[in-house]
Design a protein around this motif. Structure first.
Motif, PDB file in Angstrom:
ATOM      1  N   GLY A 190     -12.317   9.170  -0.484  1.00  0.00           N
ATOM      2  CA  GLY A 190     -11.313   9.520  -0.158  1.00  0.00           C
ATOM      3  C   GLY A 190     -10.284   8.201   0.272  1.00  0.00           C
ATOM      4  O   GLY A 190     -10.793   7.129   0.167  1.00  0.00           O
ATOM      5  N   TYR A 191      -9.158   8.407   0.806  1.00  0.00           N
ATOM      6  CA  TYR A 191      -8.257   7.465   0.997  1.00  0.00           C
ATOM      7  C   TYR A 191      -7.056   8.043   1.736  1.00  0.00           C
ATOM      8  O   TYR A 191      -6.857   8.929   1.881  1.00  0.00           O
ATOM      9  CB  TYR A 191      -7.714   6.686  -0.302  1.00  0.00           C
ATOM     10  N   VAL A 192      -6.615   6.975   2.535  1.00  0.00           N
ATOM     11  CA  VAL A 192      -5.306   6.971   3.423  1.00  0.00           C
ATOM     12  C   VAL A 192      -4.464   5.947   2.814  1.00  0.00           C
ATOM     13  O   VAL A 192      -4.586   4.872   2.671  1.00  0.00           O
ATOM     14  CB  VAL A 192      -5.588   6.749   4.853  1.00  0.00           C
ATOM     15  N   LYS A 193      -3.340   6.478   2.254  1.00  0.00           N
ATOM     16  CA  LYS A 193      -2.129   5.908   1.894  1.00  0.00           C
ATOM     17  C   LYS A 193      -0.885   5.754   2.588  1.00  0.00           C
ATOM     18  O   LYS A 193      -0.448   6.502   3.241  1.00  0.00           O
ATOM     19  CB  LYS A 193      -1.671   6.313   0.519  1.00  0.00           C
ATOM     20  N   MET A 194      -0.888   4.372   2.981  1.00  0.00           N
ATOM     21  CA  MET A 194       0.350   4.113   3.917  1.00  0.00           C
ATOM     22  C   MET A 194       1.452   3.443   3.484  1.00  0.00           C
ATOM     23  O   MET A 194       1.456   2.635   2.220  1.00  0.00           O
ATOM     24  CB  MET A 194      -0.338   3.219   5.134  1.00  0.00           C
ATOM     25  N   LEU A 195       2.645   3.545   3.996  1.00  0.00           N
ATOM     26  CA  LEU A 195       4.008   2.960   3.538  1.00  0.00           C
ATOM     27  C   LEU A 195       3.620   1.308   3.590  1.00  0.00           C
ATOM     28  O   LEU A 195       3.244   0.949   4.324  1.00  0.00           O
ATOM     29  CB  LEU A 195       5.124   3.434   4.396  1.00  0.00           C
ATOM     30  N   GLY A 196       4.077   0.782   2.194  1.00  0.00           N
ATOM     31  CA  GLY A 196       4.091  -0.633   2.160  1.00  0.00           C
ATOM     32  C   GLY A 196       2.584  -1.146   2.046  1.00  0.00           C
ATOM     33  O   GLY A 196       2.594  -2.451   2.057  1.00  0.00           O
ATOM     34  N   GLU A 197       1.849  -0.309   1.791  1.00  0.00           N
ATOM     35  CA  GLU A 197       0.258  -0.868   1.576  1.00  0.00           C
ATOM     36  C   GLU A 197       0.402  -1.363   0.077  1.00  0.00           C
ATOM     37  O   GLU A 197      -0.337  -2.483   0.166  1.00  0.00           O
ATOM     38  CB  GLU A 197      -0.542   0.468   1.612  1.00  0.00           C
ATOM     39  N   ASP A 198       0.866  -1.099  -0.839  1.00  0.00           N
ATOM     40  CA  ASP A 198       1.041  -1.706  -2.308  1.00  0.00           C
ATOM     41  C   ASP A 198       2.054  -2.564  -2.015  1.00  0.00           C
ATOM     42  O   ASP A 198       3.365  -2.175  -1.870  1.00  0.00           O
ATOM     43  CB  ASP A 198       1.301  -0.664  -3.248  1.00  0.00           C
ATOM     44  N   SER A 199       1.927  -3.857  -2.491  1.00  0.00           N
ATOM     45  CA  SER A 199       2.696  -4.985  -2.584  1.00  0.00           C
ATOM     46  C   SER A 199       3.996  -4.567  -3.575  1.00  0.00           C
ATOM     47  O   SER A 199       4.925  -5.116  -3.286  1.00  0.00           O
ATOM     48  CB  SER A 199       2.039  -6.296  -2.979  1.00  0.00           C
ATOM     49  N   GLU A 200       3.735  -4.012  -4.478  1.00  0.00           N
ATOM     50  CA  GLU A 200       4.717  -3.683  -5.322  1.00  0.00           C
ATOM     51  C   GLU A 200       5.728  -2.422  -5.073  1.00  0.00           C
ATOM     52  O   GLU A 200       6.568  -2.193  -5.798  1.00  0.00           O
ATOM     53  CB  GLU A 200       4.331  -3.426  -6.950  1.00  0.00           C
ATOM     54  N   GLU A 201       5.351  -1.923  -3.851  1.00  0.00           N
ATOM     55  CA  GLU A 201       6.205  -0.778  -3.446  1.00  0.00           C
ATOM     56  C   GLU A 201       7.339  -1.012  -2.858  1.00  0.00           C
ATOM     57  O   GLU A 201       7.441  -1.950  -2.081  1.00  0.00           O
ATOM     58  CB  GLU A 201       5.283   0.067  -2.419  1.00  0.00           C
ATOM     59  N   ASP A 202       8.410  -0.078  -3.214  1.00  0.00           N
ATOM     60  CA  ASP A 202       9.770  -0.291  -2.600  1.00  0.00           C
ATOM     61  C   ASP A 202       9.947   0.224  -1.229  1.00  0.00           C
ATOM     62  O   ASP A 202       9.712   1.306  -0.949  1.00  0.00           O
ATOM     63  CB  ASP A 202      10.752   0.113  -3.732  1.00  0.00           C
ATOM     64  N   VAL A 203      10.113  -0.680  -0.286  1.00  0.00           N
ATOM     65  CA  VAL A 203      10.436  -0.153   1.109  1.00  0.00           C
ATOM     66  C   VAL A 203      11.793  -0.579   1.392  1.00  0.00           C
ATOM     67  O   VAL A 203      12.164  -1.755   1.574  1.00  0.00           O
ATOM     68  CB  VAL A 203       9.404  -0.767   1.829  1.00  0.00           C
ATOM     69  N   THR A 204      12.406   0.265   2.049  1.00  0.00           N
ATOM     70  CA  THR A 204      13.861   0.207   2.445  1.00  0.00           C
ATOM     71  C   THR A 204      13.927  -0.699   3.814  1.00  0.00           C
ATOM     72  O   THR A 204      12.742  -0.423   4.440  1.00  0.00           O
ATOM     73  CB  THR A 204      14.515   1.307   2.625  1.00  0.00           C
ATOM     74  N   PRO A 205      14.927  -1.330   4.167  1.00  0.00           N
ATOM     75  CA  PRO A 205      14.937  -1.967   5.553  1.00  0.00           C
ATOM     76  C   PRO A 205      14.735  -1.116   6.687  1.00  0.00           C
ATOM     77  O   PRO A 205      14.096  -1.444   7.605  1.00  0.00           O
ATOM     78  CB  PRO A 205      16.480  -2.459   5.351  1.00  0.00           C
ATOM     79  N   GLU A 206      15.294   0.258   6.359  1.00  0.00           N
ATOM     80  CA  GLU A 206      15.134   1.177   7.474  1.00  0.00           C
ATOM     81  C   GLU A 206      13.633   1.480   7.723  1.00  0.00           C
ATOM     82  O   GLU A 206      13.188   1.766   8.717  1.00  0.00           O
ATOM     83  CB  GLU A 206      15.959   2.462   7.273  1.00  0.00           C
ATOM     84  N   GLN A 207      12.819   1.349   6.744  1.00  0.00           N
ATOM     85  CA  GLN A 207      11.358   1.827   6.795  1.00  0.00           C
ATOM     86  C   GLN A 207      10.426   0.800   7.046  1.00  0.00           C
ATOM     87  O   GLN A 207       9.221   0.771   7.172  1.00  0.00           O
ATOM     88  CB  GLN A 207      11.011   2.256   5.250  1.00  0.00           C
ATOM     89  N   MET A 208      11.015  -0.544   6.901  1.00  0.00           N
ATOM     90  CA  MET A 208      10.173  -1.637   6.919  1.00  0.00           C
ATOM     91  C   MET A 208       9.523  -1.778   8.461  1.00  0.00           C
ATOM     92  O   MET A 208       8.280  -2.030   8.534  1.00  0.00           O
ATOM     93  CB  MET A 208      11.202  -2.915   6.880  1.00  0.00           C
ATOM     94  N   GLU A 209       9.991  -1.204   9.369  1.00  0.00           N
ATOM     95  CA  GLU A 209       9.676  -1.384  10.654  1.00  0.00           C
ATOM     96  C   GLU A 209       7.989  -0.702  10.764  1.00  0.00           C
ATOM     97  O   GLU A 209       7.069  -0.691  11.665  1.00  0.00           O
ATOM     98  CB  GLU A 209      10.219  -1.094  11.983  1.00  0.00           C
ATOM     99  N   GLY A 252      -1.793 -15.208  -1.368  1.00  0.00           N
ATOM    100  CA  GLY A 252      -0.671 -14.781  -2.512  1.00  0.00           C
ATOM    101  C   GLY A 252      -1.408 -13.637  -3.289  1.00  0.00           C
ATOM    102  O   GLY A 252      -2.428 -13.232  -3.297  1.00  0.00           O
ATOM    103  N   VAL A 253      -0.349 -12.839  -3.757  1.00  0.00           N
ATOM    104  CA  VAL A 253      -0.586 -11.650  -4.280  1.00  0.00           C
ATOM    105  C   VAL A 253      -1.509 -11.986  -5.350  1.00  0.00           C
ATOM    106  O   VAL A 253      -2.437 -10.951  -5.568  1.00  0.00           O
ATOM    107  CB  VAL A 253       0.617 -10.944  -4.669  1.00  0.00           C
ATOM    108  N   LYS A 254      -1.451 -12.833  -6.301  1.00  0.00           N
ATOM    109  CA  LYS A 254      -2.369 -12.876  -7.376  1.00  0.00           C
ATOM    110  C   LYS A 254      -3.624 -13.251  -6.974  1.00  0.00           C
ATOM    111  O   LYS A 254      -4.646 -12.720  -7.675  1.00  0.00           O
ATOM    112  CB  LYS A 254      -1.714 -14.103  -8.114  1.00  0.00           C
ATOM    113  N   LYS A 255      -4.036 -13.961  -6.044  1.00  0.00           N
ATOM    114  CA  LYS A 255      -5.218 -14.305  -5.483  1.00  0.00           C
ATOM    115  C   LYS A 255      -5.974 -12.924  -5.106  1.00  0.00           C
ATOM    116  O   LYS A 255      -7.197 -12.918  -5.438  1.00  0.00           O
ATOM    117  CB  LYS A 255      -5.327 -15.250  -4.393  1.00  0.00           C
ATOM    118  N   ILE A 256      -5.233 -12.196  -4.331  1.00  0.00           N
ATOM    119  CA  ILE A 256      -5.926 -11.002  -3.814  1.00  0.00           C
ATOM    120  C   ILE A 256      -5.958 -10.180  -4.887  1.00  0.00           C
ATOM    121  O   ILE A 256      -7.304  -9.510  -5.052  1.00  0.00           O
ATOM    122  CB  ILE A 256      -4.816 -10.327  -2.746  1.00  0.00           C
TER     123      ILE A 256
END
Length: 367
Positions: free
Chosen positions: A69-88, A327-331
């Motif tokens: 199973g999994y829990v997907k959180m906002l901003g967990e994916d480095s390539e995911e677009d997160v708006t400034p309002e959502q960043m917090e 770095g993202v590539k190392k991870i």
């Protein structure tokens, strides 16, 4: 084996796996919510959605592949677009300590589940203790030379009352090769005999030969139920969970050292078989099995392998030391290696499981 057996086995397996996955992911979910991180999805299972609903920011679903199973959180994916309002409220914007707490919560929830189950079982059912009844006496041993016989019951050592086989073994090992005054009960007769232990070999829980003081007696299968209060039950549940944790860690270390063969490993098929066997014995045995597997799952997830919770924790620790994230590539490269390791491990355990199903066959994967 009939259809009813397989149905019982699979239903028990689904219950065990469902409880463990739910508790593990619930730990991630609750701590993420507590840290004010937006959770986009809470899924039992992988792959396409089987059933689900959305409440607030979160989609709750059951997916087709029930092996996790999994829990997907906002901003967990480095390539995911997160708006400034959502960043917090995104995962990636949290301090490293908060991110580590969210990841740690999954394995810790499995430990807590085991402790709660053991506490309830011990409080309501008591603790099963092996008696000090002697089933047999080893030929040529100090016990035989001192006149001990099958059927004798040890009631004291050096004046200290002994009521369980564990107490007997611990006392003998603690005294080493020093003489012991052992009081036994033989029918209605009570006898005192002097015995000096010798250094012999016995099998550990991992079937290894270990040197230890022995007197040459074998325990019977007799047992009694020791009733305890809730506080004692909590204490014994912590001891039991700690013992299982140490055992699981020892198995991992022995596998890495090649002191244990890989054919001791088992996967989903073995767990399903064992779940079915425990269910046949009764509900309490199945619940106890859930606690045991929960500890194993917690230890497995804490291994420092990229893609597991332990791998993420390792990255966070490195980030805390360096003062910046890797770095993202190392991870990504590390996660690919971790995925490869898991796939190889899965191949081993499925092979072992399948070989165990074949009549007269045993897995031969010793390194």
């Amino acid at each position: 084996m009939d259809i009813a057996y397989y149905a019982r086995m699979m239903s028990s397996f689904i219950v065990v796996l469902g409880v463990l996955i739910f508790v593990h992911e619930l730990g991630h979910f609750l701590v993420a919510k507590w840290m004010h991180v937006t959770v986009l999805r809470f899924s039992l299972g992988f792959g396409p959605k089987l059933w689900g609903f959305t409440r607030g920011d979160t989609e709750y679903r059951i997916s087709w592949i029930p092996l996790g199973g999994y829990v997907k959180m906002l901003g967990e994916d480095s390539e995911e677009d997160v708006t400034p309002e959502q960043m917090e409220r995104s995962f990636s914007s949290q301090r490293v300590g908060k991110r580590m707490a969210i990841v740690m919560a999954g394995p810790l929830s499995n430990f807590v589940l085991a402790i709660v189950i053991f506490t309830l079982l011990f409080a309501f059912s008591g603790i099963r203790e092996i008696t000090t009844d002697i089933a047999s006496v080893t030929q040529g041993s100090p016990a035989e030379k001192a006149g001990l016989k099958a059927g004798d019951k040890v009631i004291a050592i050096d004046g200290k009352p002994i009521s369980t086989w564990y107490e007997l073994s611990e006392t003998v090992e603690a005294r080493g090769e020093h003489p012991l005054l052992i009081r036994i009960q033989r029918g209605t007769e009570t006898l005192d005999v002097a015995i000096t232990p010798y250094m012999g070999e016995k099998e550990s829980e991992l079937k290894e030969k270990i040197k230890t003081p022995l007197i040459g007696v074998v325990a019977s299968s007799n047992y009694f139920i020791k009733k305890i209060n809730p506080l004692e039950a909590g204490y014994y549940s912590l001891l039991q969970t700690w013992h299982l944790t140490k055992f699981s860690i020892t198995v991992v270390i022995k596998l890495i050292q090649r002191a244990l063969p890989f054919n001791v490993l088992g996967g989903p098929i073995l767990i399903a078989q064992m779940a079915g066997q425990q269910a046949e014995k009764g509900l309490l045995e199945l619940i106890n099995f859930i606690a045991l597997i929960s500890v194993n799952l917690a230890v497995l997830n804490l291994l420092p392998i990229p893609i597991l919770d332990g791998g993420h924790i390792m990255f966070f620790l490195v980030e805390a030391v360096l003062g910046r994230p890797l770095g993202v590539k190392k991870i990504e490269m590390a996660q690919k290696v971790g995925m490869l390791l898991l796939l190889v491990l899965m191949a081993f355990v499925f092979y072992n499981d399948i070989m165990r199903l074949l009549p007269g066959q045993k897995p031969q994967l010793s390194p």
